[in-house]
Design an enzyme around this catalytic site. Structure first.
Site, PDB file in Angstrom:
ATOM      1  N   LYS A  89      21.871  57.820  24.921  1.00 39.80           N
ATOM      2  CA  LYS A  89      21.710  56.415  24.553  1.00 39.80           C
ATOM      3  C   LYS A  89      22.747  56.033  23.497  1.00 39.80           C
ATOM      4  CE  LYS A  89      17.949  53.392  22.932  1.00 39.80           C
ATOM      5  NZ  LYS A  89      16.511  53.376  22.610  1.00 39.80           N
ATOM      6  N   SER A 148      14.267  49.996  24.934  1.00 40.29           N
ATOM      7  CA  SER A 148      15.691  49.845  24.708  1.00 40.29           C
ATOM      8  C   SER A 148      16.529  50.941  25.359  1.00 40.29           C
ATOM      9  CB  SER A 148      15.959  49.828  23.202  1.00 40.29           C
ATOM     10  OG  SER A 148      15.539  51.038  22.588  1.00 40.29           O
ATOM     11  N   SER A 177      10.307  52.308  23.789  1.00 44.79           N
ATOM     12  CA  SER A 177      11.696  52.226  24.252  1.00 44.79           C
ATOM     13  C   SER A 177      12.124  53.360  25.152  1.00 44.79           C
ATOM     14  CB  SER A 177      12.640  52.157  23.044  1.00 44.79           C
ATOM     15  OG  SER A 177      12.320  51.052  22.233  1.00 44.79           O
TER      16      SER A 177
END
Length: 555
Positions: A147, A226, A250
């Site tokens: 990420k 996210s 997330s």
């Protein structure tokens, strides 16, 4: 009196003009403050374009070394098998990296999930080839995705904010160092929503720098946030193992929306720091295509390297005896949290899983969430502990992504208004209340709905209250895993037409709209354990996966 009323009209008009003038001035100010962002963003987009060209060039060089390479058998291998074949030298490091480079590029062309290529992976591959067999880690030669906020030497960690562009990391982050020490080869970074706060946008994955990421299972749907770029890349088999982070769901929302597996760990079991909102507890966790992959990654991450690199992280090696136990479990469950009415598929997923667990000899016990509205308020208080000042500060000078505009407008309200919206409460008392109820039922683990199916793009900030299903366990700091167990059926869609919600407000209506048109999309459950019990959480996840993987549902 009539004269005074008449006199007030010009004053009222003047006041309105003053307010409008002030609003215009603020708009102009924000436009000019955004000028540096408007300059940096095109440069960043060009850098990404060049980086992806370099990625394609490396894939081509590796393919030239093995012109007969067929990537399909490699991409179909589960992580554990892939790792075994790499250790045994049945597959070359070059063939595996080449396969994932090519596939990740294909996936990115369809869903826009990559933000950077980690070109140093080529040197890392060469360094791994020089190791003795006894020096190879558990993830020897495994390409992994990261990420965006995971620091990698020489690369930006943007969080979707222009102000973090052109500020490359001075060194790898702790988790990246541990993964490399275990032989993993980080090769790409993946997209996120602006500021990372999925809890503010619920299910979006877009920012002004890299744009909108799509769900590969349905391009009209969001992959969640996210860790949305990770979810999308894993779902389309462009990566076999990824690292996400979780502030309010997330990791779990993208896993649910994209039909993959994810684990939210207990805070500080893994070392992770995020640069945007320090007052919010954000934790690291792996994402993958099955439970065995999560287990292997946790074995690697919980090595002594983690504690040595950061002594503030307790040295707690993976407890094999807990994970491998086969004793029957006492499992609490609920179909609804009592705050957001679940979609028909969410409730059905829990019922299906409960039945299978009972058939396998486990005991299932009804559970209800204590004081759920209070818990939601507590979570909000944590996110807005400073009235949103930190978030607003980070956004100054940046272009605000459309998915963030409503939230930012609220946070820019005067402090007296924000104090009503963001009062600060401590959560320790609630956590103890929740644990006491858990203990009173003598539970081992808890089964709960996950938020799904995937939302239409643009509905994240409109159905924000649905974070109740995931944010609760960030508040409690419990480890939670997501396991896909079924898909949306025609009957689910028909029942969804009658969805009203518990409050009948705009959030309920928007939630109903967000999940329409989801036939065939994945539906997951959450598997929950008490703090520091990741091994038990994974054992529970494995039980659920084993029992539901071959379960055939009516279409």
């Amino acid at each position: 009196m009539p004269g005074m009323v008449l006199l007030s009209y010009p004053l009222l008009g003047l006041s309105l003009l003053t307010v409008l003038a002030a609003a215009l001035l603020v708009a102009i100010l924000h436009f000019w403050q955004g000028a540096p962002a408007r300059t940096k963003i095109p440069k960043a987009q060009k850098r990404r374009e060049i980086a992806l060209q370099q990625m394609a060039a490396l894939a081509q060089r590796l393919r030239e070394q093995e012109p007969g390479l067929d990537p399909k058998p490699i991409l179909e291998l589960p992580l554990v098998k892939l790792a075994q074949k790499l250790q045994a030298e049945e597959l070359s490091l070059e063939s595996v990296l080449c396969s994932y480079l090519e596939e990740a590029l294909k996936v990115h062309q369809e869903v826009n999930c990559l933000t950077d290529f980690l070109g140093e992976c080529e040197k890392e591959l060469q360094a791994l080839k020089k190791l003795k067999k006894s020096e190879r880690g558990l993830l020897y030669g495994v390409p992994i995705s990261l990420k965006d906020p995971y620091d990698c030497l020489g690369h930006d960690s943007t969080c979707g904010l222009a102000q973090f562009l052109e500020k490359p990391a001075a060194e790898d982050g702790v988790i990246v160092k541990v993964l490399k020490a275990q032989g993993a080869i980080p090769f790409v970074k993946t997209n996120i929503p602006q500021t990372l706060l999925r809890s503010l946008k619920c299910s979006e994955c877009s920012n002004p720098i890299y744009g909108q990421t799509l769900n590969p299972l349905n391009l009209k749907k969001s992959p969640g946030g996210s860790s949305g770029g990770e979810g999308a890349l894993l779902a389309a088999k462009g990566s076999i193992l990824g690292m996400g982070s979780d502030t309010g769901g997330s990791i779990r929302i993208p896993a649910s929306f994209c039909g993959v597996y994810g684990l939210r760990t207990t805070g500080n079991r893994l070392r992770y720091s995020v640069v945007v909102l320090e007052e919010v507890s954000t934790v690291a966790g792996p994402m993958a295509q099955d439970v065995d992959s999560l287990v292997l990654s946790m074995r690697a991450l919980l090595s002594k390297d983690m504690h040595q690199l950061d002594p503030t992280v307790p040295f707690m090696p993976f407890r094999e005896e807990v994970y491998s136990s086969n004793r029957p479990l006492r499992i609490g469950y609920y179909e609804s949290d009592g705050y957001t009415e679940p979609s028909p598929s969410m409730a059905r997923a829990v019922r299906l899983t409960c039945r299978l667990l009972q058939d396998a000899g486990h005991e299932v016990i009804p559970f209800s969430i204590p004081r759920i509205e209070y818990a939601v308020h507590l979570y909000r208080a944590g996110v807005y502990a400073d009235g949103g000042a930190t978030l607003i500060q980070k956004l100054e000078g940046d272009i605000v992504d459309p998915s963030m505009k409503m939230v930012v407008s609220i946070l820019r309200l005067p402090n007296p208004v924000k104090s009503i919206l963001a009062w600060i409460l401590k959560n320790t008392e609630y956590q103890q209340e929740f644990i006491a109820k858990w203990k009173s039922l003598d539970l081992d683990v808890l089964l709960a709905p996950s938020l799904d199916p995937a939302f239409y793009i643009g509905y994240g900030s409109k159905a924000i209250e649905s974070i109740s299903y995931t944010a609760l366990y960030n508040l409690l700091n419990f480890p939670v895993g997501v396991v896909p167990v079924t898909t949306v059926t025609l009957q689910d869609e028909e029942e969804q037409a009658f969805y009203k919600g518990y409050y009948g407000d705009s959030n309920d209506r928007n939630f109903a709209e967000a999940i329409k048109g989801s036939l065939g999309l994945p539906v997951a459950v959450q598997c929950i354990a008490l703090p520091w019990e990741e091994e038990l959480c994974l054992r529970f996840m494995k039980e659920v996966e084993t029992m539901t993987k071959n379960q055939r549902e009516p279409k």
